[in-house]
Design an enzyme around this catalytic site. Structure first.
Site, PDB file in Angstrom:
ATOM      1  N   ASN A  33       0.808  -1.237   0.000  1.00  0.00           N
ATOM      2  CA  ASN A  33       0.000   0.000   0.000  1.00  0.00           C
ATOM      3  C   ASN A  33       0.835   1.279   0.000  1.00  0.00           C
ATOM      4  O   ASN A  33       0.407   2.297  -0.542  1.00  0.00           O
ATOM      5  CB  ASN A  33      -1.012  -0.011   1.156  1.00  0.00           C
ATOM      6  CG  ASN A  33      -0.360  -0.135   2.517  1.00  0.00           C
ATOM      7  OD1 ASN A  33       0.783  -0.547   2.631  1.00  0.00           O
ATOM      8  ND2 ASN A  33      -1.090   0.225   3.546  1.00  0.00           N
TER       9      ASN A  33
ATOM     10  N   LYS B 100      12.604  -6.920   1.189  1.00  0.00           N
ATOM     11  CA  LYS B 100      11.738  -7.720   0.307  1.00  0.00           C
ATOM     12  C   LYS B 100      10.431  -6.950   0.169  1.00  0.00           C
ATOM     13  O   LYS B 100       9.577  -6.968   1.055  1.00  0.00           O
ATOM     14  CB  LYS B 100      11.477  -9.092   0.959  1.00  0.00           C
ATOM     15  CG  LYS B 100      11.165 -10.208  -0.006  1.00  0.00           C
ATOM     16  CD  LYS B 100       9.951  -9.998  -0.876  1.00  0.00           C
ATOM     17  CE  LYS B 100       8.669 -10.431  -0.224  1.00  0.00           C
ATOM     18  NZ  LYS B 100       7.476 -10.224  -1.081  1.00  0.00           N
ATOM     19  N   PRO B 101      10.291  -6.218  -0.958  1.00  0.00           N
ATOM     20  CA  PRO B 101       9.037  -5.482  -1.127  1.00  0.00           C
ATOM     21  C   PRO B 101       7.923  -6.438  -1.529  1.00  0.00           C
ATOM     22  O   PRO B 101       8.186  -7.585  -1.905  1.00  0.00           O
ATOM     23  CB  PRO B 101       9.362  -4.521  -2.275  1.00  0.00           C
ATOM     24  CG  PRO B 101      10.459  -5.176  -3.040  1.00  0.00           C
ATOM     25  CD  PRO B 101      11.209  -6.067  -2.088  1.00  0.00           C
TER      26      PRO B 101
ATOM     27  N   SER C 211      -0.117  -8.007   6.776  1.00  0.00           N
ATOM     28  CA  SER C 211      -1.341  -8.477   7.420  1.00  0.00           C
ATOM     29  C   SER C 211      -1.030  -9.222   8.720  1.00  0.00           C
ATOM     30  O   SER C 211       0.077  -9.760   8.899  1.00  0.00           O
ATOM     31  CB  SER C 211      -2.091  -9.405   6.467  1.00  0.00           C
ATOM     32  OG  SER C 211      -1.308 -10.553   6.217  1.00  0.00           O
TER      33      SER C 211
ATOM     34  N   GLU D 244       4.376  -4.728  12.276  1.00  0.00           N
ATOM     35  CA  GLU D 244       3.363  -3.673  12.084  1.00  0.00           C
ATOM     36  C   GLU D 244       2.252  -4.282  11.255  1.00  0.00           C
ATOM     37  O   GLU D 244       2.425  -4.525  10.053  1.00  0.00           O
ATOM     38  CB  GLU D 244       3.992  -2.474  11.358  1.00  0.00           C
ATOM     39  CG  GLU D 244       5.130  -1.810  12.111  1.00  0.00           C
ATOM     40  CD  GLU D 244       4.662  -1.076  13.357  1.00  0.00           C
ATOM     41  OE1 GLU D 244       3.483  -0.715  13.441  1.00  0.00           O
ATOM     42  OE2 GLU D 244       5.500  -0.899  14.257  1.00  0.00           O
ATOM     43  N   LEU D 245       1.099  -4.529  11.877  1.00  0.00           N
ATOM     44  CA  LEU D 245       0.083  -5.367  11.227  1.00  0.00           C
ATOM     45  C   LEU D 245      -1.213  -4.602  10.947  1.00  0.00           C
ATOM     46  O   LEU D 245      -1.229  -3.385  10.905  1.00  0.00           O
ATOM     47  CB  LEU D 245      -0.145  -6.604  12.094  1.00  0.00           C
ATOM     48  CG  LEU D 245       1.147  -7.329  12.511  1.00  0.00           C
ATOM     49  CD1 LEU D 245       0.849  -8.498  13.416  1.00  0.00           C
ATOM     50  CD2 LEU D 245       1.941  -7.782  11.285  1.00  0.00           C
TER      51      LEU D 245
ATOM     52  N   CYS E 145      -3.148   1.318   6.688  1.00  0.00           N
ATOM     53  CA  CYS E 145      -3.381   0.553   7.917  1.00  0.00           C
ATOM     54  C   CYS E 145      -4.117   1.396   8.946  1.00  0.00           C
ATOM     55  O   CYS E 145      -4.901   0.876   9.731  1.00  0.00           O
ATOM     56  CB  CYS E 145      -2.054   0.055   8.476  1.00  0.00           C
ATOM     57  SG  CYS E 145      -0.812   1.344   8.657  1.00  0.00           S
TER      58      CYS E 145
ATOM     59  N   GLU F 239     -10.893  -5.961   8.795  1.00  0.00           N
ATOM     60  CA  GLU F 239     -10.227  -4.909   8.021  1.00  0.00           C
ATOM     61  C   GLU F 239     -10.712  -4.950   6.568  1.00  0.00           C
ATOM     62  O   GLU F 239     -10.591  -5.974   5.901  1.00  0.00           O
ATOM     63  CB  GLU F 239      -8.709  -5.129   8.071  1.00  0.00           C
ATOM     64  CG  GLU F 239      -7.927  -3.984   7.452  1.00  0.00           C
ATOM     65  CD  GLU F 239      -6.411  -4.195   7.541  1.00  0.00           C
ATOM     66  OE1 GLU F 239      -5.939  -5.326   7.306  1.00  0.00           O
ATOM     67  OE2 GLU F 239      -5.705  -3.215   7.855  1.00  0.00           O
TER      68      GLU F 239
HETATM   69  P1  NDP Z   1       0.741  -9.399   3.444  1.00  0.00           P
HETATM   70  O1  NDP Z   1       0.823  -9.844   4.852  1.00  0.00           O
HETATM   71  O2  NDP Z   1      -0.069 -10.223   2.499  1.00  0.00           O
HETATM   72  O3  NDP Z   1       2.194  -9.277   2.802  1.00  0.00           O
HETATM   73  C1  NDP Z   1       3.201  -8.470   3.396  1.00  0.00           C
HETATM   74  C2  NDP Z   1       4.557  -8.916   2.889  1.00  0.00           C
HETATM   75  O4  NDP Z   1       4.860 -10.209   3.385  1.00  0.00           O
HETATM   76  C3  NDP Z   1       4.630  -9.018   1.374  1.00  0.00           C
HETATM   77  O5  NDP Z   1       5.885  -8.562   0.945  1.00  0.00           O
HETATM   78  C4  NDP Z   1       4.465 -10.502   1.158  1.00  0.00           C
HETATM   79  O6  NDP Z   1       4.983 -10.926  -0.076  1.00  0.00           O
HETATM   80  C5  NDP Z   1       5.270 -11.060   2.311  1.00  0.00           C
HETATM   81  N1  NDP Z   1       4.993 -12.448   2.668  1.00  0.00           N
HETATM   82  C6  NDP Z   1       3.936 -13.226   2.336  1.00  0.00           C
HETATM   83  N2  NDP Z   1       4.056 -14.454   2.909  1.00  0.00           N
HETATM   84  C7  NDP Z   1       5.205 -14.445   3.620  1.00  0.00           C
HETATM   85  C8  NDP Z   1       5.870 -15.401   4.456  1.00  0.00           C
HETATM   86  N3  NDP Z   1       5.382 -16.624   4.681  1.00  0.00           N
HETATM   87  N4  NDP Z   1       7.037 -15.045   5.049  1.00  0.00           N
HETATM   88  C9  NDP Z   1       7.543 -13.810   4.862  1.00  0.00           C
HETATM   89  N5  NDP Z   1       6.961 -12.860   4.089  1.00  0.00           N
HETATM   90  C10 NDP Z   1       5.805 -13.166   3.482  1.00  0.00           C
HETATM   91  O7  NDP Z   1       0.197  -7.887   3.518  1.00  0.00           O
HETATM   92  P2  NDP Z   1      -0.224  -6.943   2.311  1.00  0.00           P
HETATM   93  O8  NDP Z   1       0.932  -6.764   1.385  1.00  0.00           O
HETATM   94  O9  NDP Z   1      -1.521  -7.432   1.774  1.00  0.00           O
HETATM   95  O10 NDP Z   1      -0.428  -5.535   3.053  1.00  0.00           O
HETATM   96  C11 NDP Z   1      -1.633  -5.110   3.587  1.00  0.00           C
HETATM   97  C12 NDP Z   1      -1.651  -5.295   5.090  1.00  0.00           C
HETATM   98  O11 NDP Z   1      -0.579  -4.567   5.663  1.00  0.00           O
HETATM   99  C13 NDP Z   1      -2.900  -4.754   5.755  1.00  0.00           C
HETATM  100  O12 NDP Z   1      -3.354  -5.669   6.714  1.00  0.00           O
HETATM  101  C14 NDP Z   1      -2.424  -3.480   6.427  1.00  0.00           C
HETATM  102  O13 NDP Z   1      -3.194  -3.088   7.529  1.00  0.00           O
HETATM  103  C15 NDP Z   1      -1.038  -3.843   6.796  1.00  0.00           C
HETATM  104  N6  NDP Z   1      -0.234  -2.651   7.012  1.00  0.00           N
HETATM  105  C16 NDP Z   1       0.135  -2.331   8.287  1.00  0.00           C
HETATM  106  C17 NDP Z   1       0.837  -1.167   8.535  1.00  0.00           C
HETATM  107  C18 NDP Z   1       1.253  -0.799   9.922  1.00  0.00           C
HETATM  108  O14 NDP Z   1       2.087   0.103  10.060  1.00  0.00           O
HETATM  109  N7  NDP Z   1       0.728  -1.423  10.968  1.00  0.00           N
HETATM  110  C19 NDP Z   1       1.201  -0.257   7.456  1.00  0.00           C
HETATM  111  C20 NDP Z   1       0.786  -0.706   6.153  1.00  0.00           C
HETATM  112  C21 NDP Z   1       0.091  -1.868   5.956  1.00  0.00           C
HETATM  113  P3  NDP Z   1       4.027 -10.940  -1.373  1.00  0.00           P
HETATM  114  O15 NDP Z   1       3.354  -9.609  -1.467  1.00  0.00           O
HETATM  115  O16 NDP Z   1       4.978 -11.144  -2.452  1.00  0.00           O
HETATM  116  O17 NDP Z   1       3.051 -12.050  -1.122  1.00  0.00           O
END
Ligand code: NDP
Length: 520
Positions: free
Chosen positions: A161, A184-185, A235, A256-257, A290, A388
């Site tokens: 995001n 790792k973006p 997430s 940070e979830l 988030c 969410e």
């Molecule tokens: P995800 O949890 O789906 O993915 C986050 C990252 O983790 C991606 O780079 C993803 O790779 C990677 N990933 C996936 N599986 C694994 C694994 N098993 N081990 C390690 N890394 C992995 O989140 P989103 O990208 O969908 O982001 C949205 C979420 O982020 C929302 O819930 C939002 O609230 C939260 N968020 C929280 C913030 C905060 O500050 N608290 C700020 C911004 C967002 P890939 O994309 O390649 O699958």
């Protein structure tokens, strides 16, 4: 179709490390506002990540030896680089997220430029040696130091995001602390990170100090196996897996979830301001933040007026493909599966009796857009109030009074941010203190994120640890306690051989020191 290649320090193409022979074998990056594929990036496997880690570890001591001043110089150059290249960076962010020009400018460019300067200036203050004083009689006269030293290699995993603010932003304090970093973006938005890494190289960061590991979830999982600490934003579901993997290796994880931020509007609020904030902070970045306002609780006496104001403002928003500054207010839905979640939450609410006062529909393509949506007659049986949504939707619920608002606001597994609107700021603050969240704003929303001096982190299922503030850089270090004995006698009083006279003397000493209080 462009193919993004990343040169490794040895001059080889990063794709070779994953056996990728051409762009079509990598991960296609889509522009969510047009549906076009704008680039292809490598999908790195565990071996490539291990190679990167070896490179990062080899160069880290040199980077650490730059000292605070040397590292700050690179970061300050990067601050200028971000502003000099703002158009190019915004174009890249917009091309992979589909967000508006303004969302990229305000929430990403300004954040990154500020953060480079902030950590360059404040990092040394947060990490300088601390001279510690102690009341402990056994260390009288000794020099006591608390020292922070970089952990070595930090892994940063980011969401889609905010590819600059949330993915890249967390690398900045880790680098300032003297670590090497592998980022790792998200597979959906890797281009901004690659561009920023290029920028840092231009600014004099040695090769290998910051590397970008493009790939899917498996690449993230492989990264956790290599690093000394993992900083994860994403997430709650994936965050739990990350925490498990980090625990197996006994490395620290900062998480940070997700969030489901509530806004509370009290009957004495400035309703025009509250309505503007509800509209902006629920729809900004198409609700994919988030700390977006995800649900609103309004005291009964002002509910109708507030709903009328918000509905009118939301209906006036333009949604669609961003065509530069001032073109639309609400951009695309970046992550394809997110559209299904948004539609599901709206349909579930309507099925259970909610009314749609604005929007409510996905727009026809090309591109992925959802109309800015206002829902009323909602309650906590509906997903839109409890899960969410991460989209341009705003459910508004009528409550009897502030106590009911607080109870409902806290009725959530999440605890990221919150806001309270009231002209009585003391009452607003008292209510903010009752909310189970990592941050709470009174007569504002989301603004705490811009205050880099304050910690930003979630309570409950919204995370562990925090970014920003002293803790936001110290977490990338290990602490070392140093005790230096200057006036050194041959031995201390309490040492062998034990003598009854000494024991009695110590008993008397402890009595004087600790035994004078009362037991009432
Ligand atoms: P995800 O949890 O789906 O993915 C986050 C990252 O983790 C991606 O780079 C993803 O790779 C990677 N990933 C996936 N599986 C694994 C694994 N098993 N081990 C390690 N890394 C992995 O989140 P989103 O990208 O969908 O982001 C949205 C979420 O982020 C929302 O819930 C939002 O609230 C939260 N968020 C929280 C913030 C905060 O500050 N608290 C700020 C911004 C967002 P890939 O994309 O390649 O699958």
């Amino acid at each position: 179709m462009a193919t993004v290649e990343q040169q490794l320090p040895d001059g080889s193409d990063i794709r070779q490390h994953n056996g990728i022979v051409n762009g079509s074998d990598g991960i296609p990056v889509e522009n969510p506002a047009t549906g076009e594929i704008v680039a292809t990036v490598p999908d790195l496997g565990p071996e490539a990540v291990a190679d990167m880690a070896a490179r990062a570890r080899a160069i880290q001591p040199e980077w650490e030896a730059y000292g605070f001043a040397g590292r700050a110089r690179v970061l300050l150059r990067a601050q200028k680089w971000v502003i000099d290249n703002a158009d190019r960076v915004i174009e890249t962010i917009v091309s992979e997220t589909g967000k508006t020009y303004e969302d990229a400018q305000l929430a990403e460019i300004s954040y990154a430029a500020n953060a480079f300067g902030f950590w360059a200036k404040e990092g040394p203050k947060y990490l300088e040696d601390e001279a510690v004083k102690s009341g402990q009689v056994l260390v009288k006269g000794k020099k006591l130091i608390l020292r922070y030293r970089p952990l070595g290699l930090i892994g940063v995993i980011g969401p889609w995001n905010y590819p600059l603010t949330n993915s890249f932003g967390d690398c900045i304090p880790a680098l300032m602390a003297g670590n090497s970093v592998i980022l790792k973006p998200s597979e959906v938005t890797p281009l901004t990170s690659l561009l920023l890494a290029e920028g840092l190289r231009e600014c004099g960061m040695p090769e290998g100090v910051l590397q970008i590991a493009t790939g899917r979830g498996g690449t993230g999982a492989a990264l956790i196996e290599q690093v000394d600490m993992i900083m994860f934003t994403g997430s709650t579901r994936t965050g739990t897996k990350v925490a498990e993997a980090a625990a197996r290796r006994l490395i620290p994880a900062s998480l940070e979830l997700g969030g489901k931020d509530p806004m509370i509007v009290l009957s004495d609020a400035d309703l025009e301001r509250a309505a503007n904030f509800a509209t902006y902070y629920s729809m900004q970045n198409a609700g994919q933040t988030c700390i977006s306002i995800e649900r609103v609780y309004v005291e009964e006496p002002v509910y109708d007026e507030f709903v009328a104001k918000v509905s009118e403002k939301v209906r006036a928003l333009r949604v669609g493909k961003p065509e530069g500054p001032g073109s639309v207010e609400v951009g695309a839905i970046t992550f394809p599966p997110q559209m299904q979640t948004i539609k599901d939450h709206v349909a579930d609410a309507v099925d259970k009796g909610a009314r749609v006062l604005a929007g409510g529909q996905e727009l026809a393509g090309p591109g992925r857009f959802f109309e800015p949506t206002v829902l009323v007659d909602v309650d906590h049986t509906m997903k839109c109030m409890t899960e969410e949504t991460f989209g341009p939707t705003l459910p508004i619920m009528k409550v009897r009074d502030a106590d009911e608002a607080v109870r409902l606001a806290n009725d959530s597994p999440y605890g990221l941010g919150a806001s309270v609107f009231s002209r009585d700021t003391a009452r607003g603050e008292a209510i903010a203190r009752r909310l189970e969240t990592g941050a709470a704003n009174v007569n504002d929303a989301m603004i705490n994120y811009t205050v880099l001096e304050l910690p930003m982190g979630g309570a409950k299922a919204s995370g562990l640890g925090s970014r920003h503030g002293a803790g936001g850089i110290r977490k990338y270090c290990s602490q070392q306690a140093i005790v230096v004995t200057r006036l050194a006698m041959k031995k201390e009083l309490f040492m062998y051989p034990y003598k009854s006279r000494t024991s009695k003397m110590l008993a008397g000493l402890f009595k004087v020191m600790y035994g004078r209080g009362k037991r009432d």
